[in-house]
Scaffold this motif. Sequence first.
Motif, PDB file in Angstrom:
ATOM      1  N   LEU A 160      -3.755  15.140 -13.142  1.00 56.61           N
ATOM      2  CA  LEU A 160      -3.132  14.306 -12.117  1.00 56.61           C
ATOM      3  C   LEU A 160      -3.792  12.932 -12.016  1.00 56.61           C
ATOM      4  O   LEU A 160      -3.131  11.933 -11.696  1.00 56.61           O
ATOM      5  N   ALA A 161      -5.083  12.863 -12.311  1.00 57.73           N
ATOM      6  CA  ALA A 161      -5.814  11.603 -12.188  1.00 57.73           C
ATOM      7  C   ALA A 161      -5.222  10.507 -13.064  1.00 57.73           C
ATOM      8  O   ALA A 161      -5.325   9.313 -12.726  1.00 57.73           O
ATOM      9  N   ALA A 162      -4.591  10.880 -14.184  1.00 57.90           N
ATOM     10  CA  ALA A 162      -4.020   9.879 -15.087  1.00 57.90           C
ATOM     11  C   ALA A 162      -2.933   9.051 -14.409  1.00 57.90           C
ATOM     12  O   ALA A 162      -2.734   7.877 -14.744  1.00 57.90           O
ATOM     13  N   PHE A 163      -2.258   9.646 -13.441  1.00 57.70           N
ATOM     14  CA  PHE A 163      -1.173   8.940 -12.756  1.00 57.70           C
ATOM     15  C   PHE A 163      -1.695   7.970 -11.699  1.00 57.70           C
ATOM     16  O   PHE A 163      -0.942   7.121 -11.203  1.00 57.70           O
ATOM     17  N   TYR A 164      -2.978   8.126 -11.336  1.00 49.67           N
ATOM     18  CA  TYR A 164      -3.522   7.278 -10.269  1.00 49.67           C
ATOM     19  C   TYR A 164      -4.820   6.568 -10.650  1.00 49.67           C
ATOM     20  O   TYR A 164      -5.437   5.941  -9.799  1.00 49.67           O
ATOM     21  N   VAL A 179       0.839  -1.202   0.000  1.00 48.84           N
ATOM     22  CA  VAL A 179       0.000   0.000   0.000  1.00 48.84           C
ATOM     23  C   VAL A 179       0.877   1.256   0.000  1.00 48.84           C
ATOM     24  O   VAL A 179       0.630   2.213  -0.742  1.00 48.84           O
ATOM     25  N   ALA A 180       1.922   1.238   0.810  1.00 48.55           N
ATOM     26  CA  ALA A 180       2.801   2.401   0.921  1.00 48.55           C
ATOM     27  C   ALA A 180       3.661   2.587  -0.328  1.00 48.55           C
ATOM     28  O   ALA A 180       3.753   3.694  -0.875  1.00 48.55           O
ATOM     29  N   SER A 181       4.276   1.513  -0.800  1.00 44.85           N
ATOM     30  CA  SER A 181       5.204   1.645  -1.926  1.00 44.85           C
ATOM     31  C   SER A 181       4.492   1.925  -3.245  1.00 44.85           C
ATOM     32  O   SER A 181       5.002   2.673  -4.085  1.00 44.85           O
ATOM     33  N   ASP A 182       3.292   1.349  -3.443  1.00 48.78           N
ATOM     34  CA  ASP A 182       2.575   1.577  -4.699  1.00 48.78           C
ATOM     35  C   ASP A 182       2.099   3.016  -4.847  1.00 48.78           C
ATOM     36  O   ASP A 182       1.983   3.526  -5.967  1.00 48.78           O
ATOM     37  N   ALA A 183       1.803   3.662  -3.729  1.00 55.90           N
ATOM     38  CA  ALA A 183       1.396   5.062  -3.797  1.00 55.90           C
ATOM     39  C   ALA A 183       2.521   5.917  -4.391  1.00 55.90           C
ATOM     40  O   ALA A 183       2.271   6.881  -5.123  1.00 55.90           O
ATOM     41  N   LEU A 184       3.751   5.537  -4.103  1.00 53.14           N
ATOM     42  CA  LEU A 184       4.905   6.258  -4.628  1.00 53.14           C
ATOM     43  C   LEU A 184       5.247   5.827  -6.051  1.00 53.14           C
ATOM     44  O   LEU A 184       5.612   6.640  -6.905  1.00 53.14           O
ATOM     45  N   MET A 185       5.089   4.539  -6.351  1.00 50.02           N
ATOM     46  CA  MET A 185       5.541   3.983  -7.621  1.00 50.02           C
ATOM     47  C   MET A 185       4.544   4.151  -8.759  1.00 50.02           C
ATOM     48  O   MET A 185       4.939   4.164  -9.930  1.00 50.02           O
ATOM     49  N   ASN A 186       3.268   4.279  -8.456  1.00 46.25           N
ATOM     50  CA  ASN A 186       2.248   4.242  -9.507  1.00 46.25           C
ATOM     51  C   ASN A 186       2.466   5.253 -10.637  1.00 46.25           C
ATOM     52  O   ASN A 186       2.381   4.886 -11.817  1.00 46.25           O
ATOM     53  N   PRO A 187       2.764   6.528 -10.334  1.00 50.15           N
ATOM     54  CA  PRO A 187       3.000   7.472 -11.443  1.00 50.15           C
ATOM     55  C   PRO A 187       4.173   7.063 -12.333  1.00 50.15           C
ATOM     56  O   PRO A 187       4.108   7.226 -13.556  1.00 50.15           O
ATOM     57  N   PHE A 188       5.231   6.523 -11.741  1.00 49.35           N
ATOM     58  CA  PHE A 188       6.383   6.078 -12.530  1.00 49.35           C
ATOM     59  C   PHE A 188       6.016   4.879 -13.404  1.00 49.35           C
ATOM     60  O   PHE A 188       6.527   4.729 -14.521  1.00 49.35           O
ATOM     61  N   ASP A 189       5.123   4.030 -12.905  1.00 49.71           N
ATOM     62  CA  ASP A 189       4.694   2.866 -13.671  1.00 49.71           C
ATOM     63  C   ASP A 189       3.832   3.286 -14.855  1.00 49.71           C
ATOM     64  O   ASP A 189       3.925   2.694 -15.937  1.00 49.71           O
ATOM     65  N   GLY A 203     -12.241   2.469 -15.040  1.00 47.86           N
ATOM     66  CA  GLY A 203     -11.753   1.801 -13.842  1.00 47.86           C
ATOM     67  C   GLY A 203     -11.610   0.305 -14.068  1.00 47.86           C
ATOM     68  O   GLY A 203     -11.782  -0.191 -15.180  1.00 47.86           O
ATOM     69  N   MET A 204     -11.342  -0.404 -12.993  1.00 46.29           N
ATOM     70  CA  MET A 204     -11.044  -1.831 -13.088  1.00 46.29           C
ATOM     71  C   MET A 204     -12.191  -2.632 -13.684  1.00 46.29           C
ATOM     72  O   MET A 204     -11.997  -3.447 -14.585  1.00 46.29           O
ATOM     73  N   TRP A 205     -13.416  -2.391 -13.206  1.00 46.59           N
ATOM     74  CA  TRP A 205     -14.552  -3.183 -13.690  1.00 46.59           C
ATOM     75  C   TRP A 205     -14.864  -2.865 -15.139  1.00 46.59           C
ATOM     76  O   TRP A 205     -15.270  -3.753 -15.912  1.00 46.59           O
ATOM     77  N   ASP A 206     -14.667  -1.621 -15.528  1.00 42.51           N
ATOM     78  CA  ASP A 206     -14.856  -1.247 -16.926  1.00 42.51           C
ATOM     79  C   ASP A 206     -13.803  -1.934 -17.797  1.00 42.51           C
ATOM     80  O   ASP A 206     -14.101  -2.407 -18.905  1.00 42.51           O
ATOM     81  N   ALA A 207     -12.566  -2.003 -17.296  1.00 44.34           N
ATOM     82  CA  ALA A 207     -11.501  -2.692 -18.028  1.00 44.34           C
ATOM     83  C   ALA A 207     -11.809  -4.181 -18.166  1.00 44.34           C
ATOM     84  O   ALA A 207     -11.619  -4.777 -19.231  1.00 44.34           O
ATOM     85  N   ARG A 217       5.186  15.567 -18.178  1.00 40.04           N
ATOM     86  CA  ARG A 217       4.632  16.891 -18.458  1.00 40.04           C
ATOM     87  C   ARG A 217       3.440  16.799 -19.422  1.00 40.04           C
ATOM     88  O   ARG A 217       2.401  17.425 -19.200  1.00 40.04           O
ATOM     89  N   VAL A 218       3.575  15.999 -20.472  1.00 43.94           N
ATOM     90  CA  VAL A 218       2.517  15.887 -21.477  1.00 43.94           C
ATOM     91  C   VAL A 218       1.287  15.177 -20.903  1.00 43.94           C
ATOM     92  O   VAL A 218       0.147  15.612 -21.123  1.00 43.94           O
ATOM     93  N   VAL A 219       1.509  14.100 -20.162  1.00 47.20           N
ATOM     94  CA  VAL A 219       0.387  13.374 -19.566  1.00 47.20           C
ATOM     95  C   VAL A 219      -0.357  14.263 -18.574  1.00 47.20           C
ATOM     96  O   VAL A 219      -1.596  14.300 -18.565  1.00 47.20           O
ATOM     97  N   TYR A 220       0.380  14.998 -17.761  1.00 49.26           N
ATOM     98  CA  TYR A 220      -0.254  15.892 -16.785  1.00 49.26           C
ATOM     99  C   TYR A 220      -1.031  16.999 -17.490  1.00 49.26           C
ATOM    100  O   TYR A 220      -2.157  17.327 -17.097  1.00 49.26           O
ATOM    101  N   ARG A 221      -0.454  17.567 -18.539  1.00 55.81           N
ATOM    102  CA  ARG A 221      -1.106  18.656 -19.262  1.00 55.81           C
ATOM    103  C   ARG A 221      -2.392  18.186 -19.956  1.00 55.81           C
ATOM    104  O   ARG A 221      -3.410  18.882 -19.938  1.00 55.81           O
ATOM    105  N   ASN A 222      -2.335  16.992 -20.560  1.00 56.73           N
ATOM    106  CA  ASN A 222      -3.470  16.507 -21.359  1.00 56.73           C
ATOM    107  C   ASN A 222      -4.536  15.775 -20.546  1.00 56.73           C
ATOM    108  O   ASN A 222      -5.719  15.805 -20.899  1.00 56.73           O
ATOM    109  N   GLU A 223      -4.119  15.103 -19.454  1.00 55.32           N
ATOM    110  CA  GLU A 223      -5.049  14.233 -18.736  1.00 55.32           C
ATOM    111  C   GLU A 223      -5.186  14.550 -17.256  1.00 55.32           C
ATOM    112  O   GLU A 223      -6.051  13.987 -16.580  1.00 55.32           O
TER     113      GLU A 223
END
Length: 295
Positions: free
Chosen positions: A163-167, A124-134, A247-251, A155-161
């Motif tokens: 902060l939610a895109a990272f999580y 839980v702790a490590s994934d919160a940090l790693m998810n944007p990099f993944d 989200g997960m169920w949609d996927a 920069r491009v992902v943040y601009r177009n989508e």
Amino acid sequence: MADEVDYETLPSNAGLGVNMIAGAMAGITEHAVMFPIDSIKTRMQVFATSPAAVYTGIGNAFTRISSTEGMRALWRGVSSVILGAGPAHAVHFGTYEFVKDFAGGRAGGNQPLTTAMAGAAATVASDALMNPFDVIKQRMQVHQSEFRSVFTAMRVVYRNEGLAAFYVSYPTTLMMSVPFTAAQFTVYEQVKRLLNPRGEYSPSSHVIAGALAGGVAAGVTTPLDVAKTLLQTRGTSQDSELRRVRGMWDAFRIVWTRDGVKGFFRGMSPRMLTHMPSNALCWLSYEFFKVAIRE
């Protein structure tokens, strides 16, 4: 011998720091070595619109990617993993050891519940940090990715989508990683105890236990990994339905509709092939650095 150091038992004033440094070194080593196979896994899990990005297996993917795009394409995105894996693994192993100690995991005897709880908390702790990099890693791994730089991608992902895109995949990542890590740590500790009952530094037992733990955990969580990949790469897709996946169920719905049961196991072979040796290497590195840092 009376003067031998019990490397499994760390002093209370140094244990957390040692485990965090050892975990960081182990994480960077693990991800960097196995990265090309991880790239193949990502490409096999994505619903590609181009026939050039459809692969029949690991060998076919490796040959076609290296011959048409060059070997460097298999390493694209590794810098994102290196940037994130060190801190994330430091937090991972540090949290694991802290929670295991706090819950009395060193009291002796088999304690699978304590081990599983510590592993879950670490994730839980490590994934919160790693998810944007993944997210950035997979955006760079896909066929015909526009990104060559981690910071440009961010920069491009943040601009177009935003902060939610990272999580957007974080809940799915936790749904996958918590059972993955709980299974991994539990299998590892049980097999290590079976192969190495004296608790000595034993590279062979760490390798075998790590590989078995990684294979079991990777295999049972592949369906969740497929959903996670769809969520993390949605911004790169030309398919309007995939770009709108929420989200997960949609996927899961999209995977079931398009590919049936077998769709949930896309990329399972490279996923297991990645996790077995990488987990073996990770645990071997972790146990080695625990010894090396203390000395």
